[in-house]
Design a protein around this motif. Sequence first.
Motif, PDB file in Angstrom:
ATOM      1  N   GLY A  60       0.778  -1.201  -0.259  1.00  0.00           N
ATOM      2  CA  GLY A  60       0.101  -0.474   0.363  1.00  0.00           C
ATOM      3  C   GLY A  60       0.772   1.523  -0.329  1.00  0.00           C
ATOM      4  O   GLY A  60       0.853   1.909  -0.041  1.00  0.00           O
ATOM      5  N   SER A  61       2.088   1.457   0.487  1.00  0.00           N
ATOM      6  CA  SER A  61       2.695   2.251   0.943  1.00  0.00           C
ATOM      7  C   SER A  61       3.392   2.771  -0.868  1.00  0.00           C
ATOM      8  O   SER A  61       3.282   4.036  -1.052  1.00  0.00           O
ATOM      9  CB  SER A  61       4.088   2.123   2.026  1.00  0.00           C
ATOM     10  OG  SER A  61       3.413   1.670   3.217  1.00  0.00           O
ATOM     11  N   VAL A  62       3.779   1.443  -1.174  1.00  0.00           N
ATOM     12  CA  VAL A  62       4.338   1.735  -2.913  1.00  0.00           C
ATOM     13  C   VAL A  62       2.771   2.366  -3.520  1.00  0.00           C
ATOM     14  O   VAL A  62       3.174   3.107  -4.102  1.00  0.00           O
ATOM     15  CB  VAL A  62       4.698   0.497  -3.319  1.00  0.00           C
ATOM     16  CG1 VAL A  62       4.761   0.180  -4.675  1.00  0.00           C
ATOM     17  CG2 VAL A  62       6.116   0.054  -2.988  1.00  0.00           C
ATOM     18  N   GLY A  63       2.058   2.104  -3.080  1.00  0.00           N
ATOM     19  CA  GLY A  63       0.829   2.397  -4.318  1.00  0.00           C
ATOM     20  C   GLY A  63       0.460   4.317  -3.914  1.00  0.00           C
ATOM     21  O   GLY A  63       0.908   5.037  -4.763  1.00  0.00           O
ATOM     22  N   LEU A  64       1.137   4.256  -2.541  1.00  0.00           N
ATOM     23  CA  LEU A  64       0.788   5.778  -1.895  1.00  0.00           C
ATOM     24  C   LEU A  64       1.939   6.566  -3.023  1.00  0.00           C
ATOM     25  O   LEU A  64       2.338   7.730  -3.090  1.00  0.00           O
ATOM     26  CB  LEU A  64       0.539   5.935  -0.608  1.00  0.00           C
ATOM     27  CG  LEU A  64       0.353   7.413  -0.145  1.00  0.00           C
ATOM     28  CD1 LEU A  64      -0.863   8.432  -0.305  1.00  0.00           C
ATOM     29  CD2 LEU A  64       1.245   7.079   1.809  1.00  0.00           C
ATOM     30  N   GLY A  65       3.112   6.288  -3.049  1.00  0.00           N
ATOM     31  CA  GLY A  65       4.230   6.854  -3.320  1.00  0.00           C
ATOM     32  C   GLY A  65       3.855   7.519  -4.991  1.00  0.00           C
ATOM     33  O   GLY A  65       4.162   8.070  -5.248  1.00  0.00           O
ATOM     34  N   THR A  66       2.930   6.227  -5.227  1.00  0.00           N
ATOM     35  CA  THR A  66       3.380   6.863  -6.948  1.00  0.00           C
ATOM     36  C   THR A  66       1.685   7.218  -7.426  1.00  0.00           C
ATOM     37  O   THR A  66       2.296   8.155  -7.875  1.00  0.00           O
ATOM     38  CB  THR A  66       2.786   4.473  -7.608  1.00  0.00           C
ATOM     39  OG1 THR A  66       3.324   3.785  -7.422  1.00  0.00           O
ATOM     40  CG2 THR A  66       2.796   4.869  -8.688  1.00  0.00           C
ATOM     41  N   VAL A 102      -8.061  -2.860   2.696  1.00  0.00           N
ATOM     42  CA  VAL A 102      -8.640  -1.227   1.857  1.00  0.00           C
ATOM     43  C   VAL A 102      -7.072  -0.015   1.224  1.00  0.00           C
ATOM     44  O   VAL A 102      -7.451   0.482   0.922  1.00  0.00           O
ATOM     45  CB  VAL A 102      -9.586  -0.623   2.930  1.00  0.00           C
ATOM     46  CG1 VAL A 102     -10.077   0.735   1.988  1.00  0.00           C
ATOM     47  CG2 VAL A 102     -10.371  -1.503   3.057  1.00  0.00           C
ATOM     48  N   PHE A 103      -7.027  -0.058   2.676  1.00  0.00           N
ATOM     49  CA  PHE A 103      -5.859   1.025   2.150  1.00  0.00           C
ATOM     50  C   PHE A 103      -4.908   0.336   0.872  1.00  0.00           C
ATOM     51  O   PHE A 103      -4.455   1.378   0.183  1.00  0.00           O
ATOM     52  CB  PHE A 103      -4.641   1.262   3.250  1.00  0.00           C
ATOM     53  CG  PHE A 103      -2.627   2.089   3.169  1.00  0.00           C
ATOM     54  CD1 PHE A 103      -2.962   3.294   2.340  1.00  0.00           C
ATOM     55  CD2 PHE A 103      -1.827   1.497   2.920  1.00  0.00           C
ATOM     56  CE1 PHE A 103      -1.587   4.005   2.360  1.00  0.00           C
ATOM     57  CE2 PHE A 103      -0.763   1.805   3.049  1.00  0.00           C
ATOM     58  CZ  PHE A 103      -0.518   3.517   2.524  1.00  0.00           C
ATOM     59  N   VAL A 104      -4.351  -0.786   0.635  1.00  0.00           N
ATOM     60  CA  VAL A 104      -3.746  -1.512   0.058  1.00  0.00           C
ATOM     61  C   VAL A 104      -4.550  -1.303  -1.276  1.00  0.00           C
ATOM     62  O   VAL A 104      -4.262  -1.478  -2.714  1.00  0.00           O
ATOM     63  CB  VAL A 104      -3.774  -3.096   0.155  1.00  0.00           C
ATOM     64  CG1 VAL A 104      -2.421  -3.648  -1.457  1.00  0.00           C
ATOM     65  CG2 VAL A 104      -2.696  -2.617   0.992  1.00  0.00           C
ATOM     66  N   LEU A 105      -6.081  -1.870  -1.612  1.00  0.00           N
ATOM     67  CA  LEU A 105      -7.107  -1.828  -2.867  1.00  0.00           C
ATOM     68  C   LEU A 105      -6.289  -0.294  -3.293  1.00  0.00           C
ATOM     69  O   LEU A 105      -6.624  -0.477  -4.760  1.00  0.00           O
ATOM     70  CB  LEU A 105      -8.235  -2.524  -2.703  1.00  0.00           C
ATOM     71  CG  LEU A 105      -8.036  -3.291  -2.177  1.00  0.00           C
ATOM     72  CD1 LEU A 105      -8.831  -4.346  -1.938  1.00  0.00           C
ATOM     73  CD2 LEU A 105      -7.521  -4.464  -3.154  1.00  0.00           C
ATOM     74  N   PRO A 120      -3.407   5.317   7.354  1.00  0.00           N
ATOM     75  CA  PRO A 120      -3.384   4.779   6.973  1.00  0.00           C
ATOM     76  C   PRO A 120      -2.421   3.868   8.827  1.00  0.00           C
ATOM     77  O   PRO A 120      -2.553   2.673   8.339  1.00  0.00           O
ATOM     78  CB  PRO A 120      -2.455   4.069   6.731  1.00  0.00           C
ATOM     79  CG  PRO A 120      -2.487   5.416   4.866  1.00  0.00           C
ATOM     80  CD  PRO A 120      -2.710   6.732   6.069  1.00  0.00           C
ATOM     81  N   LEU A 121      -0.922   4.335   9.295  1.00  0.00           N
ATOM     82  CA  LEU A 121      -0.679   3.661   9.962  1.00  0.00           C
ATOM     83  C   LEU A 121      -1.131   3.648  11.527  1.00  0.00           C
ATOM     84  O   LEU A 121      -0.872   2.518  11.814  1.00  0.00           O
ATOM     85  CB  LEU A 121       0.256   4.858  10.213  1.00  0.00           C
ATOM     86  CG  LEU A 121       1.618   4.121  11.296  1.00  0.00           C
ATOM     87  CD1 LEU A 121       2.632   2.995  10.885  1.00  0.00           C
ATOM     88  CD2 LEU A 121       2.965   5.413  11.630  1.00  0.00           C
ATOM     89  N   THR A 122      -2.216   4.029  11.186  1.00  0.00           N
ATOM     90  CA  THR A 122      -3.715   3.897  12.554  1.00  0.00           C
ATOM     91  C   THR A 122      -3.786   2.400  12.658  1.00  0.00           C
ATOM     92  O   THR A 122      -3.317   1.852  13.695  1.00  0.00           O
ATOM     93  CB  THR A 122      -4.750   4.536  12.414  1.00  0.00           C
ATOM     94  OG1 THR A 122      -4.507   6.332  12.826  1.00  0.00           O
ATOM     95  CG2 THR A 122      -5.518   3.926  13.494  1.00  0.00           C
TER      96      THR A 122
END
Length: 371
Positions: free
Chosen positions: A266-272, A350-353, A320-322
């Motif tokens: 999910g973090s990679v998706g957020l960075g993208t 959900v964060f990942v999707l 998301p970190l929560t």
Amino acid sequence: MKFYRIRSIAERVLRQVWHDKRVLVFMLVLPAVAMLLFGYSFSGDITDVRVAFVDEDQTDLTESILESLQDNDAFIVTVLNQVDDPERLLLDSGYQAVVRLPEKFTSLYYAHFAMGVATSAQGTVDLTLDESDPQIAATIRMGLADAMMDLGEGGPVEIETRELYGVEVRFIDGFAPAIMGFVVMLISTVLTLLSVVREKVDGTFSRVWVSPVRRAEFILGYVIAFGMIALVQSLVVLTIGKTVFDIVINGSIAWAFGCTILFAVGSVGLGTLLSSLAQTESQAIVFFPLVLLPSVLLSGMMWPIQAIPRLLRPLTYLVPLTYSNRLLRAVMVKGLHPWQEPVGLIGVIVFVLVTVTMASIVLRQSAGERD
């Protein structure tokens, strides 16, 4: 050294900042947001701690203890008639503590000074405590002790505490899972953001889209790379935590690594996704506080979510970190399986999707609708 040359360089830099509206907005907005978040976050007291209360004595004295706990703003007290397994209640029902007043509590309390002579008799309170968050545990102990102090004349009260995990849980034990999630999110998001923006600036990004590489392959490549990095980072954090600080690990390390890698995706998706808003590396750096500040202040990493003012508390569920904190603490400290912490697990999924789907859409636009 000529002053007019220094002035011309300074004016050029200021003009660049003025014409870059994104940097200008963040430059003005971020300090205000940071001050508000820090100010409100540090001003909150712990509230809304769920406590189960079992009164097996049913006297005026025990009723006064209940009223004292209910009057404490830190607690949400639920009265239960009977609890056969307090430990299971804490793990399954979301309570932080079970307070039980056994039969004859009142008579033993007053019998300590029977006939004017001190005896060994004393009232006993059974406290079963979830110590996965030591700050909440300390608040419960303090609140219960205050309730005992309000009883008035009588004998001492012994509070027998059962440690839910068999050992005393310290601050570092609950902090280590949060650090794992924080490091993975920060590194994965920031490195992905900088890598994609750098490829834009270098022209590599354009060359990728005229090659046979597809969006899914591009994202999957980043996911594999940063998933491996996340695994190494988690291993470093766990190794130092266990060897240096002897942190409590009651759960499966394999499940903890699995949850960490899922969060890294999910973090990679957020960075993208964030990379679509930046055209240069200087613009990308501006996004660092957007990832850092909410993660530190609103995720429950530094202090419990119950300590965040109610005004800001709804925002914690947008961080998301929560959910990563809840999931990793449940697995590592409580010894649960991931599906036994549904809020944390669903939040991470959900964060990942959401981030991966939106990142795919962003890449499609960058590729000019190429398929």
